[in-house]
Scaffold this motif. Structure first.
Motif, PDB file in Angstrom:
ATOM      1  N   TRP A 153       0.569  -0.780  -0.113  1.00 12.59           N
ATOM      2  CA  TRP A 153       0.171  -0.103  -0.053  1.00 12.59           C
ATOM      3  C   TRP A 153       0.738   1.254   0.098  1.00 12.59           C
ATOM      4  O   TRP A 153       1.859   1.533   0.227  1.00 12.59           O
ATOM      5  CB  TRP A 153      -1.098  -0.336   0.757  1.00 12.59           C
ATOM      6  CG  TRP A 153      -2.137  -0.567   1.008  1.00 12.59           C
ATOM      7  CD1 TRP A 153      -1.788  -1.971   1.724  1.00 12.59           C
ATOM      8  CD2 TRP A 153      -3.376  -0.606   0.326  1.00 12.59           C
ATOM      9  NE1 TRP A 153      -3.533  -2.453   1.696  1.00 12.59           N
ATOM     10  CE2 TRP A 153      -4.777  -1.498   0.868  1.00 12.59           C
ATOM     11  CE3 TRP A 153      -3.530   0.125   0.399  1.00 12.59           C
ATOM     12  CZ2 TRP A 153      -4.940  -2.157   0.341  1.00 12.59           C
ATOM     13  CZ3 TRP A 153      -5.372  -0.089   0.079  1.00 12.59           C
ATOM     14  CH2 TRP A 153      -5.763  -1.076  -0.116  1.00 12.59           C
ATOM     15  N   LEU A 170      -6.339  -1.950   4.299  1.00 14.80           N
ATOM     16  CA  LEU A 170      -5.477  -0.573   4.964  1.00 14.80           C
ATOM     17  C   LEU A 170      -6.426   0.002   6.120  1.00 14.80           C
ATOM     18  O   LEU A 170      -7.925   0.561   5.760  1.00 14.80           O
ATOM     19  CB  LEU A 170      -4.390   0.387   3.952  1.00 14.80           C
ATOM     20  CG  LEU A 170      -3.858   1.411   4.150  1.00 14.80           C
ATOM     21  CD1 LEU A 170      -2.893   0.796   5.056  1.00 14.80           C
ATOM     22  CD2 LEU A 170      -3.699   2.055   2.931  1.00 14.80           C
ATOM     23  N   ALA A 182      -4.563   6.826  -2.021  1.00 13.35           N
ATOM     24  CA  ALA A 182      -4.255   5.866  -1.839  1.00 13.35           C
ATOM     25  C   ALA A 182      -3.609   4.497  -3.371  1.00 13.35           C
ATOM     26  O   ALA A 182      -4.333   4.761  -4.195  1.00 13.35           O
ATOM     27  CB  ALA A 182      -5.185   4.718  -1.363  1.00 13.35           C
ATOM     28  N   HIS A 184      -1.414   0.659  -4.631  1.00 16.17           N
ATOM     29  CA  HIS A 184      -1.577  -0.272  -3.915  1.00 16.17           C
ATOM     30  C   HIS A 184      -1.560  -1.054  -5.265  1.00 16.17           C
ATOM     31  O   HIS A 184      -1.467  -1.469  -6.855  1.00 16.17           O
ATOM     32  CB  HIS A 184      -3.364  -1.533  -4.057  1.00 16.17           C
ATOM     33  CG  HIS A 184      -4.389  -1.329  -4.864  1.00 16.17           C
ATOM     34  ND1 HIS A 184      -4.973   0.367  -5.222  1.00 16.17           N
ATOM     35  CD2 HIS A 184      -4.456  -2.322  -6.016  1.00 16.17           C
ATOM     36  CE1 HIS A 184      -5.714   0.173  -5.764  1.00 16.17           C
ATOM     37  NE2 HIS A 184      -5.899  -1.578  -6.636  1.00 16.17           N
TER      38      HIS A 184
END
Length: 187
Positions: A153, A170, A182, A184
């Motif tokens: 992450w 997360l 965010a 990934h």
């Protein structure tokens, strides 16, 4: 009696490495498991033939390739290789090499090329609307091959923790600012 027995054993051992008419494979292709997109190289060597025409076979069909290389190992000893620069699923299968000599076809041992796929996402993080300073979770899942799959992450351009086995969650602490990015990555 013993000398005669010894002679028979030596004679049988000398025949065990030949494939007939003096043709001997000194190197056979080997089984390989490779990840999709990687290179695979198969090798084969034959002895006892002058300037052989060594053909590569995949699943019973002749391969015609510009990537085939021939090396002279000796007067009647030749090595060839077949390579695929970026393996895809359709390259998986059974490979061997063949040489024709005096009207006969001789084959090496067969080898399997197994191609592992690239992991892909089965669940990606979804947009979340929350009140300021309210913590929330993002989740992500991926499957291979190859297994196991790990998820890494990134939050606001900063790595968050170590890679975790898929399914990964997360926990994002409450944010006072508007909007969080965010990312990934599957390993």
């Amino acid at each position: 009696m013993k000398p005669l027995l010894w002679t028979v054993v030596v004679f049988l051992l000398s025949l065990s490495g030949t494939r007939g008419n003096g043709v001997l494979f000194t190197k056979h292709p080997s089984n390989q498991t490779v990840s999709q997109g990687k290179e695979v190289r198969l090798g084969c060597a034959v002895e006892g033939v002058t300037e052989p025409d060594i053909m590569w076979i995949k699943d019973g069909e002749k391969l015609y390739s510009t990537d085939q290389v021939f090396l002279t190992l000796g007067e009647q000893h030749w090595e060839t290789s077949h390579s695929v620069k970026s393996v895809q699923q359709q390259d998986a299968g059974q490979y061997w090499c063949e040489v024709e000599h005096q009207g006969q076809t001789f084959s090496s041992d067969r080898a399997w090329v197994t191609v592992e796929g690239v992991p892909h996402f089965t669940e990606e993080p979804q947009d979340v609307a929350v009140f300021p300073n309210t913590p929330f979770n993002l989740s992500c899942s991926a499957v291979g091959p190859p297994e196991p799959v790990e998820v890494l992450w990134w939050l606001g351009g900063v790595q968050k923790g170590d890679p975790k086995l898929s399914h990964s969650v997360l926990r994002v602490p409450g944010q006072s600012r508007r909007g969080v990015s965010a990312e990934h990555v599957v390993l």
